[in-house]
Write an enzyme that holds these catalytic residues in place. Structure first.
Site, PDB file in Angstrom:
ATOM      1  N   HIS A 254      21.601 -20.539  11.832  1.00  0.00           N
ATOM      2  CA  HIS A 254      20.317 -20.146  12.329  1.00  0.00           C
ATOM      3  C   HIS A 254      20.084 -18.539  12.140  1.00  0.00           C
ATOM      4  O   HIS A 254      18.807 -18.247  11.426  1.00  0.00           O
ATOM      5  CB  HIS A 254      19.669 -20.722  13.427  1.00  0.00           C
ATOM      6  CG  HIS A 254      19.924 -22.144  13.662  1.00  0.00           C
ATOM      7  ND1 HIS A 254      21.026 -22.507  14.500  1.00  0.00           N
ATOM      8  CD2 HIS A 254      19.402 -23.469  13.214  1.00  0.00           C
ATOM      9  CE1 HIS A 254      20.975 -24.006  14.338  1.00  0.00           C
ATOM     10  NE2 HIS A 254      20.036 -24.577  13.614  1.00  0.00           N
TER      11      HIS A 254
ATOM     12  N   GLY B 266      17.092 -26.322  17.695  1.00  0.00           N
ATOM     13  CA  GLY B 266      17.492 -25.593  18.582  1.00  0.00           C
ATOM     14  C   GLY B 266      19.021 -25.360  18.906  1.00  0.00           C
ATOM     15  O   GLY B 266      19.600 -25.796  17.807  1.00  0.00           O
TER      16      GLY B 266
END
Lengths: 284, 284
Positions: free
Chosen positions: B32, B26
């Site tokens: 990402h 996260g």
């Protein structure tokens, strides 16, 4: 049909609606046959593997003398309902430099057979993990005879969320109760005769539980007495544990609830051959 | 769409021809995003997971302060091309009593980050194994920034014959070269400024290799000198290793064959924040 490589397994998986898998170390007997038949009933296609896994044998164990006969294994597997016999070379399972292991930690991995075979279950869970990744079955079948192995593999599959159902099938026995094992072939005529005391000891304990609750320690003593009567049989362990997770048991209830079934387990050297057996003492 | 349970993942897998998976902890950043975009290009459906895995943090590490923002993560993931964000509760990943671990053994598991984070990679390989079993993707994407992690996961997948392609994508950097990391948010203004020395050190080494072969020890010294110049930055390690398997390197060739690419790796504390970075020194 014998297959050797992973590509063939992938093709089988790709073409099959439901796939059953029976991993074995070969030299099949009626115990394996019962697993293959069960897999046959529950799946569209069935793969049996024959692989004597070196990583589950200790340095002084019997891998060199472990019995082999792939032609006979193939015939028996096909006759029991297998579609494919996966018979891989060792380098197919363990490519050069492979050093990844799957281990179940905690008390369950340090009791019973793990005491006399320290790295055995690490080898078992690793090779079963590898074979499951290769075959990708819907269901995989193991025998209750290797009770600790079956529970560890169920736990591995659950803990790692492996997409497979682990099915454990009942022990198959000889006419006199001896649990079938590929290693029984090593027994001399006299050892074979004395080996039935393992079954008798388990049966003794089960009979005592029929009438009333029993202390586990008392049952263990009864079983040890039975086995110690046979000079060619040397106990490795005799224990009673909870069937579900092999946690300790002090009292074996004659009528337990279903979560508290007790399992008696024995391991013994019969001459140079190590045998194991077990029995549920208070199943419904 | 956020999903929480394994049944939903099974449905996605069952309905998708090709599935890409990006596991994350996260607090997504452009690193990402680059993985999700790559997965989007190569697969019909893309799952991103957000799970801060406790088993890969040591007892004195920063799990408590690890940054979190699931709403932002979901928006970024979807915007980059994710179809689903898997955001499991810890008990979904680790049911009560779970104690199965996947470990890569050997030198690769005892060097670099493993020295200062002893059980880190055991936690990483275990959780990635679990997530891969849950999601069952065709391809899984990791960033080169965590070079040792990427190599260990590739090795795990290969050793265990996991049915997945492990794809490693290039490092994404800030304007001044700092590698993107969720932990960069912890840096003070001055720390952030000094942190760019890590990139500069790697670039120093790469520049020296352009002209001629270099001793690895000499390059390491040049890099250490660059970093030690910054008072807020404390070196954990500076090493040069073979990119393929992180084995030791003594001479970095200006023009190696493709199997002998060298990788420079650094880890350093910048204030209270531990950062890592790496660079291929002699790629074609």
């Amino acid at each position: 049909m014998i297959i050797k490589c992973v590509e063939q397994l992938k093709n089988i998986r790709g073409e099959t609606a439901s796939l059953g898998f029976v991993p074995t170390m070969g030299y099949l007997h009626e115990g394996h046959v019962s697993l293959i038949k069960k897999a046959r009933q529950e799946n569209d296609q069935v793969v049996v593997s024959v692989f004597v896994n070196p990583t589950q044998f200790g340095p002084n164990e019997d891998i060199e003398t472990y019995p082999k006969n792939i032609e006979r294994d193939q015939a028996m597997a096909v006759s029991a309902g297998a579609d494919y016999v996966f018979y891989p070379h060792i380098s197919t399972i363990y490519p050069e430099g492979a050093s990844t292991y799957v281990t179940v930690e905690g008390p369950i991995a340090n009791i019973l057979c793990a005491k006399s075979r320290p790295d055995h279950f690490k080898g078992v869970t690793t090779v079963v993990n590898i074979l499951l990744n290769m075959v990708q079955p819907d269901r995989v079948y193991f025998g209750q005879k290797d009770a600790q192995q079956a529970i560890l593999i169920q736990k591995m599959a659950r803990d790692l969320h492996m997409p497979v159902d682990v099915v454990v099938c009942p022990i198959v026995r000889e006419y006199d109760g001896l649990a079938l094992s590929s290693r029984n072939v090593h027994l001399t005529r006299e050892e074979r005769k004395q080996a039935q005391c393992l079954y008798q000891a388990l049966q003794d304990a089960k009979n005592l539980v029929k009438s009333k609750d029993q202390k586990a320690a008392d049952l263990v003593q009864v079983m040890k007495n039975r086995i110690n009567h046979k000079p060619l049989v040397n106990i490795d362990y005799v224990e009673i544990r909870e069937a579900r997770d092999l946690s300790p048991v002090t009292v074996v209830k004659a009528h337990p609830d279903s979560h508290k079934v007790s399992l008696a387990l024995v391991a013994a050297w019969v001459g140079k051959t190590r045998l194991i057996d077990n029995m549920f003492l208070n199943e419904e």
